[in-house]
Design a protein around this motif. Structure first.
Motif, PDB file in Angstrom:
ATOM      1  N   PHE A 220      -8.484 -53.190 -36.984  1.00 22.95           N
ATOM      2  CA  PHE A 220      -8.861 -53.261 -35.569  1.00 22.95           C
ATOM      3  C   PHE A 220      -8.177 -54.440 -34.879  1.00 22.95           C
ATOM      4  CE2 PHE A 220     -11.534 -54.755 -32.115  1.00 22.95           C
ATOM      5  CZ  PHE A 220     -11.826 -53.593 -31.423  1.00 22.95           C
TER       6      PHE A 220
ATOM      7  N   LEU B 236     -11.896 -52.794 -42.149  1.00 23.94           N
ATOM      8  CA  LEU B 236     -11.670 -52.079 -40.888  1.00 23.94           C
ATOM      9  C   LEU B 236     -11.425 -53.065 -39.748  1.00 23.94           C
ATOM     10  CD1 LEU B 236     -14.426 -49.306 -41.133  1.00 23.94           C
ATOM     11  CD2 LEU B 236     -11.951 -48.970 -41.269  1.00 23.94           C
TER      12      LEU B 236
ATOM     13  N   MET C  58     -17.500 -48.960 -37.470  1.00 21.19           N
ATOM     14  CA  MET C  58     -18.065 -50.271 -37.804  1.00 21.19           C
ATOM     15  C   MET C  58     -19.479 -50.415 -37.259  1.00 21.19           C
ATOM     16  SD  MET C  58     -14.939 -53.040 -37.561  1.00 21.19           S
ATOM     17  CE  MET C  58     -14.566 -52.712 -35.825  1.00 21.19           C
TER      18      MET C  58
ATOM     19  N   GLN D 167      -8.707 -47.746 -31.859  1.00 19.90           N
ATOM     20  CA  GLN D 167      -9.681 -48.835 -31.778  1.00 19.90           C
ATOM     21  C   GLN D 167     -11.089 -48.303 -31.556  1.00 19.90           C
ATOM     22  OE1 GLN D 167      -7.244 -51.408 -28.904  1.00 19.90           O
ATOM     23  NE2 GLN D 167      -8.440 -52.936 -29.977  1.00 19.90           N
TER      24      GLN D 167
ATOM     25  N   THR E 289     -12.290 -45.386 -32.429  1.00 21.79           N
ATOM     26  CA  THR E 289     -12.753 -44.744 -33.656  1.00 21.79           C
ATOM     27  C   THR E 289     -13.214 -45.776 -34.680  1.00 21.79           C
ATOM     28  OG1 THR E 289     -11.168 -42.937 -33.284  1.00 21.79           O
ATOM     29  CG2 THR E 289     -12.113 -43.148 -35.503  1.00 21.79           C
ATOM     30  N   ILE E 290     -12.393 -46.820 -34.853  1.00 23.10           N
ATOM     31  CA  ILE E 290     -12.747 -47.874 -35.811  1.00 23.10           C
ATOM     32  C   ILE E 290     -14.016 -48.596 -35.365  1.00 23.10           C
ATOM     33  CG2 ILE E 290     -12.017 -50.077 -36.820  1.00 23.10           C
ATOM     34  CD1 ILE E 290      -9.137 -49.075 -36.676  1.00 23.10           C
ATOM     35  N   ARG E 291     -14.110 -48.880 -34.066  1.00 23.53           N
ATOM     36  CA  ARG E 291     -15.294 -49.570 -33.545  1.00 23.53           C
ATOM     37  C   ARG E 291     -16.557 -48.745 -33.782  1.00 23.53           C
ATOM     38  NH1 ARG E 291     -13.800 -50.006 -28.632  1.00 23.53           N
ATOM     39  NH2 ARG E 291     -12.985 -52.143 -28.608  1.00 23.53           N
TER      40      ARG E 291
END
Length: 716
Positions: free
Chosen positions: A86, A82, A26, A19, A21-23
């Motif tokens: 998430f 993404l 984004m 989470q 990494t994705i955040r």
């Protein structure tokens, strides 16, 4: 309050890392987009960066359109995809947290406190004001930089060269730049009304709560576009070019298409006037379909290349709208209804085991026998985990549509079936009511319905996971004694296990018009059971239990298919004619081909995903039916709501004991809220506008530090 630290499991650590990494990715994409929009009106972007981008991306497969797809369209759709991953991980993580009873306690920050309570903007927090000011600053910055660069090139000698006066050239420049600035608003317009949005939940928002942003954007957008059109008409009239209003050339900007788009937008805009929306809702509802004409002719007006700036928001809306269309095609199974004496009904639907939703979710309902076109949102009162086979909504008889529905269900000659279609549920991606020591819910009339779902959620958490739930104080205002029947809805329908003794519940009910209890007023609901129909289906999630992953697959796959098809069309049909000059091939035909390919890509991919999940739902339903086949079935007649039996039940007695009824008075909200104990008191309000403003004003007064106003909207 000190909390015991809960050791995180390896699974939670893994989820948290993914989470984060994705955040981060984004956030970088989001900041990059903001930077591009800030730089877009500058000389540097127009004459240095943009030519370099075009030189590197101007291929025979996408032409000049490829640059804008890469800069504006691709990043937003990547964020949306993404976001799906998430949210899927967040859902799994929340389930894991519940299993180990991890309920973090924290209050809301000062940034979430209401700053403006009364006024045209409604209740607005400090954070919302900050973002609103930044957005206005972006619009002013863009407009001023555009004009500064344009006016620098408009000099007196242009009068001799073009036969136009300086003021005429300036007004043409103003007209053009107003349109470009308005496009920034259009790029954001459809995000708030995408009900199954993957972008809004990332910021902790819901489509329902963001409707006000859609309204703000719509007003600014139409003001800019209307001024854009008026300025051009003034320019054409003053330069004797009024015939330009009829221009629709093969190449370049189409003025006729722009005028059609603007007219459609103006009609739609006029219908949003509060008086018209309130008194003539059907007019407001039906004119909103003009958005189709508005968008299509806008794209014809500016061309598909420039439209790529606003395309991402509309693309995500289109995916969501088609999925809603597929869901609404089939009627659902209405099991029963509870008819209350206060002209309110509770509809109980059959639902699939895999369908889950969070408290305060809403569902849109259509009853073809009343109106085939009208869809109305209602709060879901049931809990998807506590009531695994049932979904309930409560509907108060207030408008024309709801009155007709109440008459159908309260008729002395009861109907045995009612055809209903639904869209949804839609709601917050996650909730955490355990973060407060006390939860105060203030409601007026039917505004109690969102709080029923919250109470049932806390009942579920306390009984299943033995979580320590906050003290619950429900302050409800009703007009008369018969409205007390609304409190009965806190308990699920007979046959569903519920124990409210596990939670600390206090109900303060205020009856404003009756001075005392009226014994002749019935306060208990009556249940009507409907015959099952083989064509009706339980409410299922359109994309199964892994909704977010499927939605991400639809968004990404349909966009990739669009790129492949439009790349082939451009390379082997458009390029041999135009050679990337953008001066030969027909602009309208190019728009038509792009719009057609977008629609086909979305329809094909979404249909395949829905059909696949529909088959999976049918398999699961058949397996469950086989497992339950050996158990004794219960006939509807044996499940009929028995008032006497319910009145003797332990849950009902607990509900009665928790309720204090005050007649002939209104609640002193200021005194009640200031008396609340606990370091963190969450305050939610649902009801008339005046009540919402009063509660927000009390919480933002700063006289006490423990009140945290929850800015959740319950009204569309």
């Amino acid at each position: 309050m000190a909390q015991d630290k809960v050791k995180r499991s390896p699974t939670q650590i893994k989820y948290g890392l993914i989470q984060s990494t994705i955040r981060l990715l984004m956030v970088l994409l989001f900041l990059g987009l903001i930077f591009i929009f800030i730089m877009m009106p500058t000389y540097t972007f127009k004459h240095t960066w943009n030519p370099q981008f075009q030189a590197k991306t101007n291929s025979t497969y996408f032409g000049a359109q490829g640059t804008r797809i890469l800069i504006y369209t691709f990043p937003v759709l990547l964020i949306a995809t993404l976001g799906c991953v998430f949210l899927h991980i967040a859902k799994k993580s929340n389930e894991s947290n519940m299993e180990i009873g991890n309920g973090k306690k924290h209050g809301t920050t000062i940034w979430n406190r209401p700053m403006l309570v009364k006024g045209p903007l409604g209740i607005v927090s400090i954070t919302e004001i900050a973002f609103l000011l930044m957005f206005i600053a972006l619009l002013i910055w863009s407009f001023s930089i555009y004009l500064h660069n344009d006016f620098a090139t408009i000099i007196s000698k242009s009068e001799a060269e073009n036969g136009e006066k300086v003021w005429q050239e300036k007004i043409e420049s103003v007209a053009l730049r107003l349109g470009l600035v308005g496009n920034i608003c259009l790029a954001l317009l459809f995000f708030p009304v995408t009900r199954g949005s993957t972008v809004l939940p990332i910021f902790g928002l819901t489509s329902e709560g963001c409707i006000k942003y859609h309204i703000w954007l719509g007003h600014v957008l139409m003001t800019l576009f209307t001024t854009h059109g008026v300025c051009y008409i003034i320019y054409w009239a003053s330069t004797h070019q009024i015939s330009q209003m009829l221009k629709w050339d093969k190449v370049g900007v189409s003025n006729v298409a722009g005028e059609i788009s603007l007219l459609a937008g103006l009609v739609l805009w006029v219908a949003t006037i509060p008086y018209i929306r309130r008194k003539y809702f059907e007019l407001f509802f039906y004119t909103h379909y003009l958005y189709i004409i508005f968008i299509i002719f806008f794209i014809f007006h500016v061309g598909i290349s420039f439209a790529c700036i606003m395309l991402p928001g509309f693309y995500l809306f289109l995916v969501d709208r088609y999925l809603r269309f597929l869901q609404s095609r089939r009627e659902v199974r209405l099991v029963s209804s509870r008819v209350l004496p206060c002209e309110t009904v509770e509809l109980n639907f059959s639902k699939g085991h895999g369908l889950t939703y969070n408290p305060t979710s809403v569902m849109f309902i259509n009853v073809p026998s009343i109106s085939k076109l009208q869809w109305h949102p209602f709060t879901i009162t049931s809990n998807s985990k506590l009531e695994s086979e049932k979904l309930s909504v409560v509907i108060k008889s207030e408008g024309t549509w709801t009155k007709k529905l109440y008459q159908l269900l309260s008729n002395p000659s009861p109907i045995d079936r009612l055809g209903i279609s639904v869209e949804g549920p839609y709601g917050p991606a996650s909730t955490n009511y355990l973060r407060h020591d006390t939860l105060v819910m203030v409601s007026g009339g039917s505004g109690i319905t969102p709080f029923i779902s919250i109470i049932r959620e806390l009942i579920y958490l306390s009984t299943t996971f033995k979580c320590k739930t906050p003290n619950i104080v429900l302050i409800s205002s009703f007009k008369n004694t018969s409205c007390l029947s609304m409190l009965d809805l806190i308990l699920p329908i007979s046959g569903t296990p519920s124990d409210i003794s596990n939670i600390q519940l206090q109900i303060e009910a205020y009856i404003t018009r009756d001075r005392e209890f009226k014994s002749d007023s019935s306060i208990h609901p009556q249940t009507l059971w409907f015959k099952p129909n083989p064509t009706d289906a339980p409410i299922h999630s359109m994309l199964g239990p892994n909704t977010w992953l499927w939605l991400g697959a639809i968004i990404s796959s349909s966009f990739i298919i669009f790129l492949i098809i439009i790349g082939i069309i451009t390379r082997y049909y458009i390029f041999p004619i135009d050679h990337n000059t953008n001066k030969i091939f027909s602009y309208p035909l190019r728009v038509f081909l792009n719009v057609l390919v977008i629609c086909v890509s979305v329809v094909v991919v979404a249909s395949v995903a829905v059909i696949w999940n529909k088959k999976q739902n049918a398999k699961e339903a058949k397996q469950i039916q086989n497992l339950e086949g050996s158990s004794p079935t219960v006939s509807p007649s044996s499940m009929i709501y028995n008032v006497d039996r319910e009145l003797e039940s332990l849950p009902y007695q607990s509900l009665v004991q928790a309720t204090n009824v005050h007649y002939g008075t209104r609640p002193d909200l200021k005194r009640l809220l200031f008396e609340m104990k606990g370091s963190s008191v969450g305050v939610l309000v649902s009801g008339p506008k005046q009540m919402r403003q009063e509660v927000a004003s009390i919480c933002s007064s700063g006289l006490v530090e423990n009140l945290h106003f929850e800015s959740i909207s319950f009204t569309w």
